[in-house]
Design a protein around this motif. Structure first.
Motif, PDB file in Angstrom:
ATOM      1  N   MET A   1       0.848  -1.193   0.000  1.00 47.15           N
ATOM      2  CA  MET A   1       0.000   0.000   0.000  1.00 47.15           C
ATOM      3  C   MET A   1       0.893   1.256   0.000  1.00 47.15           C
ATOM      4  O   MET A   1       1.542   1.551   0.987  1.00 47.15           O
ATOM      5  N   LYS A   2       0.959   1.903  -1.159  1.00 47.52           N
ATOM      6  CA  LYS A   2       1.882   3.048  -1.261  1.00 47.52           C
ATOM      7  C   LYS A   2       1.162   4.323  -0.814  1.00 47.52           C
ATOM      8  O   LYS A   2       0.051   4.600  -1.260  1.00 47.52           O
ATOM      9  N   ILE A   3       1.796   5.075   0.063  1.00 49.00           N
ATOM     10  CA  ILE A   3       1.187   6.335   0.507  1.00 49.00           C
ATOM     11  C   ILE A   3       1.756   7.469  -0.333  1.00 49.00           C
ATOM     12  O   ILE A   3       2.971   7.654  -0.421  1.00 49.00           O
ATOM     13  N   ARG A   4       0.851   8.213  -0.987  1.00 54.46           N
ATOM     14  CA  ARG A   4       1.311   9.225  -1.946  1.00 54.46           C
ATOM     15  C   ARG A   4       0.854  10.629  -1.590  1.00 54.46           C
ATOM     16  O   ARG A   4       1.191  11.581  -2.257  1.00 54.46           O
ATOM     17  N   LYS A   5       0.024  10.742  -0.556  1.00 48.12           N
ATOM     18  CA  LYS A   5      -0.614  12.045  -0.328  1.00 48.12           C
ATOM     19  C   LYS A   5      -0.230  12.667   1.010  1.00 48.12           C
ATOM     20  O   LYS A   5      -0.052  11.952   1.994  1.00 48.12           O
ATOM     21  N   ALA A   6      -0.122  13.996   0.974  1.00 50.95           N
ATOM     22  CA  ALA A   6       0.157  14.730   2.210  1.00 50.95           C
ATOM     23  C   ALA A   6      -0.838  15.868   2.365  1.00 50.95           C
ATOM     24  O   ALA A   6      -1.218  16.513   1.385  1.00 50.95           O
ATOM     25  N   VAL A   7      -1.238  16.074   3.601  1.00 51.32           N
ATOM     26  CA  VAL A   7      -2.126  17.190   3.936  1.00 51.32           C
ATOM     27  C   VAL A   7      -1.336  18.123   4.859  1.00 51.32           C
ATOM     28  O   VAL A   7      -0.740  17.666   5.840  1.00 51.32           O
ATOM     29  N   ILE A   8      -1.308  19.400   4.496  1.00 45.63           N
ATOM     30  CA  ILE A   8      -0.555  20.366   5.324  1.00 45.63           C
ATOM     31  C   ILE A   8      -1.476  21.524   5.713  1.00 45.63           C
ATOM     32  O   ILE A   8      -1.813  22.360   4.871  1.00 45.63           O
ATOM     33  N   PRO A   9      -1.898  21.554   6.977  1.00 43.93           N
ATOM     34  CA  PRO A   9      -2.750  22.666   7.401  1.00 43.93           C
ATOM     35  C   PRO A   9      -1.909  23.938   7.593  1.00 43.93           C
ATOM     36  O   PRO A   9      -0.932  23.935   8.340  1.00 43.93           O
ATOM     37  N   VAL A  10      -2.300  24.999   6.890  1.00 39.32           N
ATOM     38  CA  VAL A  10      -1.527  26.259   6.990  1.00 39.32           C
ATOM     39  C   VAL A  10      -2.442  27.469   7.240  1.00 39.32           C
ATOM     40  O   VAL A  10      -2.041  28.598   7.006  1.00 39.32           O
ATOM     41  N   ALA A  11      -3.677  27.192   7.708  1.00 38.47           N
ATOM     42  CA  ALA A  11      -4.623  28.313   7.817  1.00 38.47           C
ATOM     43  C   ALA A  11      -4.487  29.107   9.118  1.00 38.47           C
ATOM     44  O   ALA A  11      -5.105  30.161   9.267  1.00 38.47           O
ATOM     45  N   GLY A  12      -3.656  28.621  10.055  1.00 32.57           N
ATOM     46  CA  GLY A  12      -3.530  29.270  11.371  1.00 32.57           C
ATOM     47  C   GLY A  12      -3.112  30.734  11.255  1.00 32.57           C
ATOM     48  O   GLY A  12      -2.481  31.140  10.276  1.00 32.57           O
ATOM     49  N   LEU A  13      -3.443  31.507  12.286  1.00 34.43           N
ATOM     50  CA  LEU A  13      -3.205  32.955  12.224  1.00 34.43           C
ATOM     51  C   LEU A  13      -1.760  33.343  12.541  1.00 34.43           C
ATOM     52  O   LEU A  13      -1.325  34.437  12.193  1.00 34.43           O
ATOM     53  N   GLY A  14      -1.040  32.481  13.226  1.00 32.74           N
ATOM     54  CA  GLY A  14       0.361  32.792  13.556  1.00 32.74           C
ATOM     55  C   GLY A  14       0.480  33.944  14.530  1.00 32.74           C
ATOM     56  O   GLY A  14       1.378  34.785  14.425  1.00 32.74           O
ATOM     57  N   THR A  15      -0.408  33.963  15.531  1.00 33.65           N
ATOM     58  CA  THR A  15      -0.446  35.110  16.461  1.00 33.65           C
ATOM     59  C   THR A  15       0.847  35.269  17.271  1.00 33.65           C
ATOM     60  O   THR A  15       1.163  36.367  17.708  1.00 33.65           O
ATOM     61  N   ARG A  16       1.593  34.169  17.434  1.00 33.67           N
ATOM     62  CA  ARG A  16       2.835  34.274  18.223  1.00 33.67           C
ATOM     63  C   ARG A  16       3.891  35.103  17.499  1.00 33.67           C
ATOM     64  O   ARG A  16       4.881  35.505  18.080  1.00 33.67           O
ATOM     65  N   PHE A  17       3.677  35.338  16.210  1.00 32.32           N
ATOM     66  CA  PHE A  17       4.660  36.113  15.444  1.00 32.32           C
ATOM     67  C   PHE A  17       4.103  37.442  14.934  1.00 32.32           C
ATOM     68  O   PHE A  17       4.606  37.997  13.959  1.00 32.32           O
ATOM     69  N   LEU A  18       3.071  37.971  15.626  1.00 31.52           N
ATOM     70  CA  LEU A  18       2.598  39.305  15.251  1.00 31.52           C
ATOM     71  C   LEU A  18       3.656  40.333  15.649  1.00 31.52           C
ATOM     72  O   LEU A  18       4.361  40.119  16.622  1.00 31.52           O
ATOM     73  N   PRO A  19       3.852  41.428  14.958  1.00 32.37           N
ATOM     74  CA  PRO A  19       3.048  41.868  13.828  1.00 32.37           C
ATOM     75  C   PRO A  19       3.463  41.283  12.474  1.00 32.37           C
ATOM     76  O   PRO A  19       2.778  41.487  11.490  1.00 32.37           O
ATOM     77  N   TYR A  20       4.600  40.537  12.430  1.00 30.77           N
ATOM     78  CA  TYR A  20       5.074  39.995  11.148  1.00 30.77           C
ATOM     79  C   TYR A  20       3.941  39.301  10.387  1.00 30.77           C
ATOM     80  O   TYR A  20       3.729  39.528   9.197  1.00 30.77           O
ATOM     81  N   THR A  21       3.186  38.466  11.120  1.00 30.20           N
ATOM     82  CA  THR A  21       2.167  37.627  10.470  1.00 30.20           C
ATOM     83  C   THR A  21       0.892  38.395  10.100  1.00 30.20           C
ATOM     84  O   THR A  21      -0.062  37.806   9.610  1.00 30.20           O
ATOM     85  N   LYS A  22       0.909  39.717  10.361  1.00 32.07           N
ATOM     86  CA  LYS A  22      -0.222  40.544   9.926  1.00 32.07           C
ATOM     87  C   LYS A  22      -0.305  40.510   8.397  1.00 32.07           C
ATOM     88  O   LYS A  22      -1.374  40.514   7.808  1.00 32.07           O
ATOM     89  N   LYS A 118     -12.058  14.623   0.592  1.00 35.81           N
ATOM     90  CA  LYS A 118     -12.233  14.364  -0.836  1.00 35.81           C
ATOM     91  C   LYS A 118     -10.874  14.080  -1.497  1.00 35.81           C
ATOM     92  O   LYS A 118     -10.725  13.142  -2.283  1.00 35.81           O
ATOM     93  N   PHE A 119      -9.892  14.895  -1.147  1.00 31.58           N
ATOM     94  CA  PHE A 119      -8.538  14.744  -1.680  1.00 31.58           C
ATOM     95  C   PHE A 119      -7.966  13.370  -1.316  1.00 31.58           C
ATOM     96  O   PHE A 119      -7.390  12.667  -2.149  1.00 31.58           O
ATOM     97  N   VAL A 120      -8.159  12.966  -0.078  1.00 30.99           N
ATOM     98  CA  VAL A 120      -7.596  11.704   0.418  1.00 30.99           C
ATOM     99  C   VAL A 120      -8.242  10.502  -0.278  1.00 30.99           C
ATOM    100  O   VAL A 120      -7.569   9.509  -0.574  1.00 30.99           O
ATOM    101  N   ASN A 121      -9.549  10.610  -0.535  1.00 36.54           N
ATOM    102  CA  ASN A 121     -10.256   9.640  -1.362  1.00 36.54           C
ATOM    103  C   ASN A 121     -10.034   8.172  -0.949  1.00 36.54           C
ATOM    104  O   ASN A 121      -9.666   7.323  -1.758  1.00 36.54           O
ATOM    105  N   GLY A 122     -10.197   7.931   0.348  1.00 39.95           N
ATOM    106  CA  GLY A 122     -10.170   6.552   0.838  1.00 39.95           C
ATOM    107  C   GLY A 122      -8.805   5.913   1.003  1.00 39.95           C
ATOM    108  O   GLY A 122      -8.707   4.726   1.284  1.00 39.95           O
ATOM    109  N   GLU A 123      -7.719   6.684   0.862  1.00 39.61           N
ATOM    110  CA  GLU A 123      -6.374   6.102   1.010  1.00 39.61           C
ATOM    111  C   GLU A 123      -5.763   6.472   2.374  1.00 39.61           C
ATOM    112  O   GLU A 123      -6.187   7.438   3.000  1.00 39.61           O
ATOM    113  N   TYR A 124      -4.772   5.736   2.779  1.00 48.04           N
ATOM    114  CA  TYR A 124      -3.929   6.183   3.894  1.00 48.04           C
ATOM    115  C   TYR A 124      -3.211   7.467   3.449  1.00 48.04           C
ATOM    116  O   TYR A 124      -2.896   7.617   2.269  1.00 48.04           O
TER     117      TYR A 124
END
Ligand code: G1P
Length: 288
Positions: A1-22, A118-124
């Motif tokens: 079973m070959k694993i080919r997919k990665a999910v990377i959550p990047v929606a966080g606000l990054g409040t620890r690095f304000l004001p840069y992350t503004k 949907k992206f993962v579509n039933g795979e590991y």
């Protein structure tokens, strides 16, 4: 079973690095000449992952731009015969398919992962939390994929966490299988120290089965109106079992200011052309 997919959550606000992350996403913080997200994507691609989904926000378009070809810039550099600059541009990994989905509001890691169904579509699939930048000879997710290939079970990366930081991590109850590999008997999310099962915390690399979505969907939001991943992992323990893997490598939590600086120092220390002057100046600066 070959694993080919990665999910990377990047929606966080990054409040620890304000004001840069503004104005600039925390995933684009530079480790010298490369943004943090470059290292994460490189780790995935160097481990055989060829489809990546960013769970992103509408203000973070520049992350995708970074991985897309910039023909105008390339043509300009070609015209001026700037070979060295073109070579630098080619360092950006491009041998994978990039997808994105918008997470309208940050509602927790579980909620972010659910958007990848949907992206993962039933795979590991694999999950990378991009704050965790890990320097290692063999990419950490590759190490984990090898364990998955052997045990055919979900795997999460674990690390011994210092006492005062235990309450910032998902903490596991481990049962040793062999060196560096543990069966996870229970998990608790961000416990006070007296409730922690051990000092092993989960860090930002996961290999998950598609069944995880079923459990996330059942999850209720917590006090902060977030859906955590840990509660769904807990349910998985009883179904497939989960392994904790103490990876080989040095992790820097780039969401933490000190560790972010350490990531830059570590990177500089492996860049040969920088080492000599860098070491000298650091010694001078810290009087060591
Ligand atoms: C998340 C997880 C936590 C894990 C941590 C690793 O927390 O919920 O279990 O230990 O990532 O970085 P976060 O750091 O997103 O609050």
């Amino acid at each position: 079973m070959k694993i080919r997919k990665a999910v990377i959550p990047v929606a966080g606000l990054g409040t620890r690095f304000l004001p840069y992350t503004k104005a600039i996403p925390k995933e684009m913080l530079p480790i010298m000449d490369l943004p943090v997200i470059h290292f994460i994507v490189e780790e995935a691609v160097n481990s055989g992952i060829n489809e990546i989904l960013l769970i992103t926000s509408k203000d973070k378009k520049c992350i995708e731009d970074y991985f897309r070809p910039n023909k105008k810039l390339e043509n300009f550099l070609k015209l001026r015969n700037k070979k060295e600059c073109l070579q630098q541009l080619r360092r950006v990994p491009d041998n994978f398919k990039l997808y994105s989905v918008i997470q309208k509001e940050p509602k927790g890691l579980g909620h972010a992962i659910l958007l990848s169904e949907k992206f993962v579509n039933g795979e590991y699939f694999t999950v990378f939390l991009p704050d965790d930048l890990i320097f290692s000879e063999k990419p950490v997710i590759k190490q984990m994929l090898e364990i998955f290939a052997k045990y055919k079970k979900p795997v999460v990366a674990i690390e011994k966490i210092e006492r005062k930081k235990i309450s910032s991590y998902g903490i596991i109850k481990p049962k040793k299988v062999c060196n560096g590999i543990y069966d996870i008997l229970d998990i608790i999310e961000k416990p006070p120290i007296e409730k922690a099962f051990s000092n092993f915390g989960i860090v930002g690399r996961y290999i998950l089965p598609p069944e995880i979505f079923k459990y996330i969907r059942k999850q209720k939001t917590n006090i902060k109106k977030e859906i955590q991943l840990t509660d769904s992992l807990k349910e998985l323990i009883n179904i497939n079992g989960i392994l904790g893997y103490e990876f080989e490598g040095v992790r820097c939590d780039t969401g933490d200011k000190t560790e972010y600086m350490l990531a830059i120092f570590r990177y500089a220390s492996i860049k040969k052309e920088l080492t000599k002057r860098f070491k000298k100046e650091i010694k001078k600066m810290f009087r060591i």
